[in-house]
Design a protein around this motif. Structure first.
Motif, short mmCIF file in Angstrom:
data_model
loop_
_atom_site.label_atom_id
_atom_site.label_comp_id
_atom_site.label_asym_id
_atom_site.label_seq_id
_atom_site.Cartn_x
_atom_site.Cartn_y
_atom_site.Cartn_z
N ARG B 134 0.85 -1.18 0.00
CA ARG B 134 0.00 0.00 0.00
C ARG B 134 0.90 1.25 0.00
N TYR B 159 -2.92 5.61 -2.74
CA TYR B 159 -3.64 6.79 -2.27
C TYR B 159 -2.90 8.03 -2.77
N PHE B 161 -2.97 12.36 -2.87
CA PHE B 161 -3.49 13.61 -2.30
C PHE B 161 -2.95 14.77 -3.12
N LYS B 180 -7.06 5.69 -4.81
CA LYS B 180 -8.01 6.44 -3.97
C LYS B 180 -7.48 7.86 -3.92
N ILE B 194 -0.31 15.20 5.26
CA ILE B 194 -1.34 14.17 5.45
C ILE B 194 -0.77 12.78 5.16
N GLU B 197 1.33 11.83 8.13
CA GLU B 197 0.53 11.50 9.33
C GLU B 197 -0.23 10.18 9.17
N GLY B 198 -0.54 9.83 7.93
CA GLY B 198 -1.34 8.62 7.70
C GLY B 198 -0.54 7.33 7.72
N MET B 202 -2.91 4.29 8.50
CA MET B 202 -3.32 3.69 7.23
C MET B 202 -2.37 2.57 6.77
N TRP B 204 0.33 2.74 5.07
CA TRP B 204 0.90 2.90 3.72
C TRP B 204 2.35 3.33 3.79
#
Lengths: 412, 412
Positions: B134, B159, B161, B180, B194, B197-198, B202, B204
């Motif tokens: 991921r 993911y 952003f 995503k 972000i 922090e994830g 998450m 990942w």
């Protein structure tokens, strides 16, 4: 690799596709009795001039097949670096369809992001060789930008006419490459008529699909590359998105020329599937009726802009090739194109365009009908970059407020 | 060409760029003291494993430099067919600037239509090799789509952003490749926060520029290809559009490694020009002040989305390379980017992106200042396809009424 003109130039003459009339090469030619021309080569001379082994030392571009291309003098080649396109094995998309040997030849990797570059590279090179300095073309999608780019590279003036609802990227790219660009509230055929009518008052050469003999020679290199990439064998099935059909016609010609010069390992030819959308399927209709010429499609509509060609001047050449190959012409439901496009992109990371998505729909149907079997070697052509079709891929993307803590569970 | 792992894998260790600390390869690494890592090779082993002559028999892709890339096992290579990009001589654009030896290396011809493919091909291959499933990244433009495409090809979750005003094509392509995707009303640095922090909630891996050691190795192949295409010599000047700067850093590393393995014909290295826009020029500001680290750019704005990077984590690596090469960091007036983009596209038919247009503006200034002379061999990198920047190229296109006779004289 530099050789003299006589060693590399093997064109013998042009030949009318409708009745075999011979016409001289080396002068400007368009149609004969309203139908396209073939470029014919002295294939004995080709065989003497070059061998499969000679290719190993040449750059991996479409110009490595120099002796099977019509440009007489190297200095007339107008090139933006037409590197060979990758033939990509697709195990994940294949598994979705129950296939182990599914390949996509990714034509989006050519200049201007589409297969149109192959045809225009050769057509503009020949225009230069024949002294043409102003060109015009109608376009429903990627052809206009490709012509404009090669015309720019050659220092020629270009004019592009396109329907008002042509994808935005195609509209902008033609202007960006310096073409005088005009929108028409009509179809590509209306644009084609304007290009034809303007020949005399504007002094431009009509570069419409198949209305000059050389785009087909550029498209032919798809078939030459494919054969070389498969070790001088051919796949069992080719699925090809068919608008004007030059690529399908060109590949079938390539396979014939390769056979004649003895470069193929065996006699197995692929079954050619001409793939269209239910929104515009004139070739499929003619195939189903057993006709050699297609009636114009009524109310043509599809997100696959390259398939929105209601009248193909080379209809009989497409249908002849499909039938000779024991292939078919089949249409996918227009409503399924976007799903196939998304699925292929997300499974393999290839920027599959909606035209190529039509091939996946046809493939699924043909597998279900038992016409194509699951152990066959299958090739689909991705004729353009998905990124050029923003109207087709409209999606809503969620917005996060970065000034507040992110709720991680909500991201999925 | 298939060999065993031991013959092809020559990585010795990782090295902190800020203080030279050695770290082990073969395990997941990110930053050291908040700064990036270099991948180091046993260059004696490389020299023994491969010669320049060996390359002739290899496919023309970035993987031909296998021994100088970090992937240990061939089966971990995640590829979409990264064909060598053409190095295109530009006589018409050159004449506009008074140059005879101007070249554009057209990186728009890689998968996803940008140079980001090189870095992501290697970074995702290494992620696969290290067992990562991921990944996440912030993006200001082309990086998100490239990561999503390679993650799709590898069967990984991704993911992305991005700022809400990221170009439309970049927004859509990330979704299309199955990432995503989330918009943020902020800048790329807010997105990067972000992603950081994830990491824990998450699970990942953070694929941000230079926050993992391998994207730089992929970008390095731009320099390896360039050297090979120029007969194992290097140009006098390279102008490189500099956002995160990985490409410039990677090329300078490539030239050093080529020197050490003895593949270059002479010791001449290019002067490296880091090119930015006046709308966001933190590296230029630091260069002018004689600093090694850059202050964040205030109010960053430019149509060249890839240059809208207010904070570059590898700032000191960029500035070190520029200074060591006796080059410069220079900015073009933001208002001139679109004109240069249009001029290059219309003169050469190359789909020049606004980032690369910044290089043309810098080139004009440096020529005028006498810093670059007119007989030098100059290379500009076109990092992405112009077609991906529809917001930048907005134009009005005239509409013709096809039901009335065309006034030919009005077409121009």
């Amino acid at each position: 690799m530099i050789t003299t003109q006589s060693q590399r130039h093997c064109v013998s003459h042009l030949e009318a596709a409708i009745d075999g009339t011979k016409l001289p090469a080396g002068t400007i030619q368009t149609l004969h009795k309203g139908k396209p021309l073939w470029v014919r080569y002295d294939l004995d001379a080709v065989r003497e001039a070059v061998s499969r082994e000679d290719l190993v030392e040449r750059e991996e571009t479409m110009w490595r097949y120099r002796e099977l291309l019509p440009v007489a003098r190297d200095e007339n080649i107008v090139s933006l670096g037409e590197t060979m396109t990758p033939l990509i094995h697709c195990p994940r998309l294949g598994a979705r369809l129950g296939l182990r040997k599914l390949f996509i030849k990714d034509e989006s990797r050519l200049p201007t992001g589409s297969f149109k570059a192959r045809g225009m590279a050769v057509a503009i090179s020949m225009a230069k060789e024949l002294g043409i300095t102003r060109v015009a073309a109608p376009t429903a999608g990627n052809a206009g930008g490709a012509m404009a780019a090669y015309a720019a590279r050659a220092g020629m003036e270009s004019y592009v006419f396109m329907p008002s609802d042509t994808p935005l990227v195609n509209r902008y790219e033609a202007v960006l490459y310096g073409a005088k660009t005009f929108l028409i509230d009509g179809l590509i055929n209306d644009c084609g008529r304007i290009v034809g009518e303007g020949k005399e008052p504007m002094g431009w050469f009509d570069m419409s699909t198949l209305k000059e003999p050389y785009r087909i020679e550029g498209k032919k290199t798809m078939g030459l590359e494919l054969a070389e990439q498969m070790g001088w064998t051919l796949p069992d099935v080719i699925l090809y998105p068919t608008g004007g059909g030059t690529g399908l016609i060109g590949m079938w010609k390539a396979f014939d020329e390769l056979t004649q010069i003895g470069w193929l390992e065996n006699d197995n030819k692929p079954r050619m599937y001409a793939c269209q959308s239910s929104g515009c399927a004139p070739i499929v209709d003619a195939f189903d009726k057993g006709e050699r010429f297609a009636d114009p499609a009524k109310d043509p509509h599809t997100i696959a802009s390259g398939l929105r060609v209601p009248v193909a001047v080379g209809d009989f050449m497409i249908l002849d090739a499909v039938r000779e190959s024991r292939g078919k012409a089949l249409a996918t439901d227009e409503d399924k194109l976007l799903d196939w496009m998304r699925e292929a992109c997300a499974l393999e990371g290839i920027a599959l365009c909606p035209e190529a998505a039509a091939c996946l729909g046809v493939l699924e149907s043909a597998l279900a009908a038992g016409e194509i079997s699951h152990d066959e070697r299958i090739v689909i052509f991705n004729t353009g970059a998905a990124q050029k079709y923003i109207e087709a891929m409209q999606v809503e993307i969620p917005t996060l407020d970065h000034t507040k803590p992110i709720e991680w569970a909500s991201l999925g």
